[in-house]
Design an enzyme around this catalytic site. Structure first.
Site, PDB file in Angstrom:
ATOM      1  N   GLN A 284      -3.448   3.810   4.269  1.00 28.00           N
ATOM      2  CA  GLN A 284      -3.290   4.180   5.677  1.00 28.00           C
ATOM      3  C   GLN A 284      -4.170   3.331   6.598  1.00 28.00           C
ATOM      4  O   GLN A 284      -4.226   3.568   7.803  1.00 28.00           O
ATOM      5  CB  GLN A 284      -3.627   5.666   5.891  1.00 28.00           C
ATOM      6  CG  GLN A 284      -2.714   6.619   5.147  1.00 28.00           C
ATOM      7  CD  GLN A 284      -1.318   6.737   5.768  1.00 28.00           C
ATOM      8  OE1 GLN A 284      -1.074   6.297   6.889  1.00 28.00           O
ATOM      9  NE2 GLN A 284      -0.399   7.330   5.036  1.00 28.00           N
TER      10      GLN A 284
ATOM     11  N   THR B  53       9.648  -6.646 -14.435  1.00 26.72           N
ATOM     12  CA  THR B  53      10.204  -7.750 -13.649  1.00 26.72           C
ATOM     13  C   THR B  53       9.752  -7.631 -12.202  1.00 26.72           C
ATOM     14  O   THR B  53       9.812  -6.541 -11.619  1.00 26.72           O
ATOM     15  CB  THR B  53      11.746  -7.714 -13.730  1.00 26.72           C
ATOM     16  OG1 THR B  53      12.102  -7.810 -15.101  1.00 26.72           O
ATOM     17  CG2 THR B  53      12.381  -8.856 -12.937  1.00 26.72           C
TER      18      THR B  53
ATOM     19  N   CYS C 104       4.112  13.985   1.491  1.00 29.10           N
ATOM     20  CA  CYS C 104       4.275  14.407   0.110  1.00 29.10           C
ATOM     21  C   CYS C 104       3.867  15.863  -0.056  1.00 29.10           C
ATOM     22  O   CYS C 104       4.494  16.616  -0.778  1.00 29.10           O
ATOM     23  CB  CYS C 104       3.421  13.523  -0.794  1.00 29.10           C
ATOM     24  SG  CYS C 104       3.396  11.828  -0.239  1.00 29.10           S
TER      25      CYS C 104
ATOM     26  N   SER D 164       0.186  -0.314   0.288  1.00 30.49           N
ATOM     27  CA  SER D 164       1.613  -0.074   0.110  1.00 30.49           C
ATOM     28  C   SER D 164       2.411  -0.757   1.220  1.00 30.49           C
ATOM     29  O   SER D 164       1.981  -0.777   2.381  1.00 30.49           O
ATOM     30  CB  SER D 164       1.840   1.439   0.160  1.00 30.49           C
ATOM     31  OG  SER D 164       3.202   1.725   0.028  1.00 30.49           O
TER      32      SER D 164
ATOM     33  N   HIS E 125       5.426   0.071   2.615  1.00 26.90           N
ATOM     34  CA  HIS E 125       6.222   0.815   3.604  1.00 26.90           C
ATOM     35  C   HIS E 125       5.386   1.496   4.689  1.00 26.90           C
ATOM     36  O   HIS E 125       5.934   2.069   5.617  1.00 26.90           O
ATOM     37  CB  HIS E 125       7.148   1.823   2.907  1.00 26.90           C
ATOM     38  CG  HIS E 125       6.484   3.016   2.294  1.00 26.90           C
ATOM     39  ND1 HIS E 125       6.563   4.264   2.859  1.00 26.90           N
ATOM     40  CD2 HIS E 125       5.756   3.160   1.171  1.00 26.90           C
ATOM     41  CE1 HIS E 125       5.919   5.127   2.091  1.00 26.90           C
ATOM     42  NE2 HIS E 125       5.418   4.482   1.059  1.00 26.90           N
TER      43      HIS E 125
HETATM   44  C1  LIG Z   1      -3.394   7.459   1.439  1.00 30.86           C
HETATM   45  C2  LIG Z   1      -2.153   7.289   0.620  1.00 30.86           C
HETATM   46  N1  LIG Z   1      -2.244   6.873  -0.642  1.00 30.86           N
HETATM   47  C3  LIG Z   1      -1.156   6.694  -1.408  1.00 30.86           C
HETATM   48  C4  LIG Z   1       0.110   6.951  -0.931  1.00 30.86           C
HETATM   49  C5  LIG Z   1       1.301   6.716  -1.807  1.00 30.86           C
HETATM   50  O1  LIG Z   1       1.911   5.517  -1.448  1.00 30.86           O
HETATM   51  P1  LIG Z   1       3.304   5.023  -2.035  1.00 30.86           P
HETATM   52  O2  LIG Z   1       4.342   5.769  -1.274  1.00 30.86           O
HETATM   53  O3  LIG Z   1       3.343   3.563  -1.781  1.00 30.86           O
HETATM   54  O4  LIG Z   1       3.314   5.340  -3.492  1.00 30.86           O
HETATM   55  C6  LIG Z   1       0.263   7.402   0.389  1.00 30.86           C
HETATM   56  C7  LIG Z   1       1.603   7.750   0.921  1.00 30.86           C
HETATM   57  O5  LIG Z   1       1.756   8.658   1.714  1.00 30.86           O
HETATM   58  C8  LIG Z   1      -0.904   7.566   1.194  1.00 30.86           C
HETATM   59  O6  LIG Z   1      -0.823   7.969   2.463  1.00 30.86           O
END
Ligand SMILES: Cc1ncc(COP(=O)(O)O)c(C=O)c1O
Length: 420
Positions: free
Chosen positions: A214, A272, A361, A234, A236
Site C-alpha cells: 500500500q 513460467t 479481503c 503488488s 494491481h
Molecule cells: C498490505 C497488503 N498486503 C498484501 C496484499 C495482497 O496483495 P495481492 O492482492 O497482490 O496478493 C494486500 C491486498 O489488499 C495488501 O493491501
C-alpha cells in the site's frame, strides 16, 4: 455482495476503493498487449520468441531495480504480494531451519494484512518459530520501544508493513530498520570480543521485511535508505495488472523457495514467468515513481476536502485515519450508530459510489476489524466503519456527488437504529 445489476443504468459510477485495487493505466496496458499475442514466447526458451520475452522481462526487472534502489537480480517476480509475503516469511524461516537454526522468533504487528498474519500463524503451527504480534497506538502506529523490548537473542525476522491498507497509517520503517541494524552490529561486536578459538558460530542477523503493497504509490521505497532486507509489492495497487507482484530480496538473505518446479527466478520462484504482467508492473512502477509527487498532492488535496466536508456535514463522524501520518489516499470514518455494510450498499445502489467497509479481503467477514480494535476503537464503533480510498482519476465533482448522498444515507440508517 454484488448488487451491481440493481444500480440504475444511467448512473455515473464513482470509485473510492483504490486500496482494494486500481484501474490499469492506458500506458501500462499498451506496453503489455503485444506480450499476449505477437510476443507470446516463454521467457525461458532459447529461441528468438523466448529471447524477445526474456528481454522484456529484463527491462522490467531493471525498472523495478531503479524504483527500489536494488540490483536487478534482487527482484523476484511473483503472482502478487500474498505470494511475496509468503516467500519472505516461510522462505526465510525454512532457509534458516535448513541451515540448522532452531527455536527461532519472529516479530510482526497485529495490523498486518492476512497475507502476513497467516504465514506467521503457520510458522507457529509447524513449530518453525514463535511469533510476537506488536500492538499499535491509537493512531495505528507501532511503538518503537515496544519493538525493541520484544527483540530477543532468538529473533531472526521482523516484518512490519509500510502503510496500512485499512486506515492508511504509515509505519516508521526507516527507524525500525535503524534499530535492527544497531542490534545486528551489537550482536556481531559481542561475538568478535570472544577469543577466536572460543567463539561459536557467527551470530545470525535479524532480517527485516516490509509489506510495502500500500506504500509504493505514495512513499519512497529505497530499500537501502530504509535498511530493509526484503520488500513485498503488488501490481494491481499501483495502476498495474493483477496477478503479478514482486519480492525484493537483498543478496545474501538466506531465503529458499516455497514453490518447487522449474527453477525460474534464480530458483527463488518456480513457474513460467507472467511476461505481460511483468512488463506491466515494470511500467506501472516507473510511472508511480515518476509521478509520485504530483499524484500525492492531487490525491491528498482531494482527500482533505472529503474529510473536511464529512466532518462538517455529518454529525458523529469520527475520522479513524490520522491524516498527517497516513497515505494521501485514505480517509477512514466511523459513522457512529449506523451500519457500515448498509451504508456501503446504499452508496453503491443509490449513488453509484464504490467504497469499502475495511480491507477488501477482510470485508467478506462481519467480524470487527482487527486493525480498528488494535487502535482501541470500541467494537460498536467499528460497525459503522467506511474506508474511502481516493485515486489519481478522482475529481472534486466525485466528492461533491458523494456528499449529495452520504449525509442522507447515514441519517436514514441511524433513524432506523432504535438505540441511536
Ligand atoms: C498490505 C497488503 N498486503 C498484501 C496484499 C495482497 O496483495 P495481492 O492482492 O497482490 O496478493 C494486500 C491486498 O489488499 C495488501 O493491501
Amino acid at each position: 455482495m454484488g448488487f451491481g445489476n440493481l444500480i440504475k443504468k444511467s448512473m455515473k459510477k464513482i470509485y473510492f476503493d483504490h486500496s482494494a485495487t486500481t484501474p490499469v493505466d492506458q500506458e501500462v496496458l499498451s506496453k503489455m498487449l503485444p506480450y499476449f499475442s505477437e510476443n507470446f514466447g516463454n521467457a525461458s526458451s532459447m529461441h528468438s520468441f523466448g529471447q524477445s520475452a526474456a528481454s522484456a522481462v529484463d527491462n522490467a526487472r531493471r525498472a523495478m531495480a531503479t524504483a527500489f534502489a536494488c540490483e536487478p537480480q534482487e527482484v523476484i517476480f511473483t503472482s502478487g504480494a500474498t505470494e511475496a509475503n509468503n516467500l519472505a516469511i516461510n522462505g526465510l524461516l525454512k532457509g534458516l531451519a535448513t541451515l540448522g537454526h532452531k527455536d527461532m522468533h519472529v516479530i510482526t504487528t497485529i495490523v498486518e494484512h492476512d497475507a502476513v498474519i497467516e504465514p506467521c500463524r503457520e510458522l507457529v503451527r509447524t513449530k518453525l518459530a514463535n511469533v510476537t504480534y506488536l500492538g499499535v497506538k491509537p493512531n495505528g502506529v507501532i511503538d518503537l520501544e515496544e519493538l525493541e523490548k520484544a527483540i530477543t537473542d532468538q529473533t531472526v525476522l521482523v516484518s512490519v508493513m509500510y502503510a496500512n491498507s485499512e486506515v492508511g497509517a504509515i509505519q516508521p520503517i526507516k527507524e525500525v530498520g535503524k534499530i535492527i541494524k544497531k542490534i545486528n552490529a551489537h550482536r556481531l561486536a559481542e561475538w568478535e570480543k570472544i577469543r577466536v578459538g572460543e567463539r561459536g558460530a557467527k551470530p545470525l542477523p535479524i532480517y527485516f521485511h516490509t509489506d510495502a503493497t500500500q506504500a509504493v504509490n505514495f512513499l519512497d521505497c529505497n530499500i537501502k535508505a530504509l535498511h530493509v532486507d526484503m520488500l513485498s509489492m503488488s501490481g494491481h495497487k499501483i495502476y498495474g495488472p493483477k496477478g503479478v507482484g514482486a519480492l525484493i530480496i537483498k543478496e545474501g538473505t538466506p531465503v529458499v523457495t516455497i514453490l518447487r518446479g522449474g527453477h525460474q527466478e534464480r530458483n527463488f520462484r518456480s513457474g513460467t514467468l507472467n511476461v505481460p504482467g511483468i512488463v506491466g508492473i515494470g511500467e506501472a512502477v516507473t510511472l508511480a515513481v515518476a509521478n509520485r509527487e504530483v499524484n500525492n498532492k492531487q490525491v491528498s488535496d482531494l482527500r482533505n476536502y472529503l474529510v473536511e466536508r464529512i466532518t462538517k456535514e455529518i454529525p458523529q463522524a469520527v475520522c479513524n485515519t490520522d491524516i498527517p501520518n497516513a497515505t494521501p489516499s485514505h480517509a477512514h470514518f466511523s459513522f457512529l450508530g449506523a451500519e457500515g455494510e448498509s451504508i456501503l450498499l446504499a452508496l453503491d445502489m443509490e449513488a453509484g459510489v464504490a467504497v469499502s467497509t475495511g480491507s477488501a479481503c477482510a470485508s467478506h467477514t462481519l467480524k470487527a476489524s482487527r486493525v480498528l480494535l488494535a487502535m482501541g476503537i470500541k467494537v460498536e464503533d467499528t460497525h459503522g466503519a467506511i474506508r474511502f480510498t481516493l485515486g489519481k482519476h478522482n475529481t472534486k465533482e466525485d466528492v461533491d456527488e458523494l456528499m449529495n448522498h452520504l449525509p442522507g444515507i447515514v441519517k436514514k440508517f441511524r433513524d432506523m437504529a432504535p438505540a441511536y
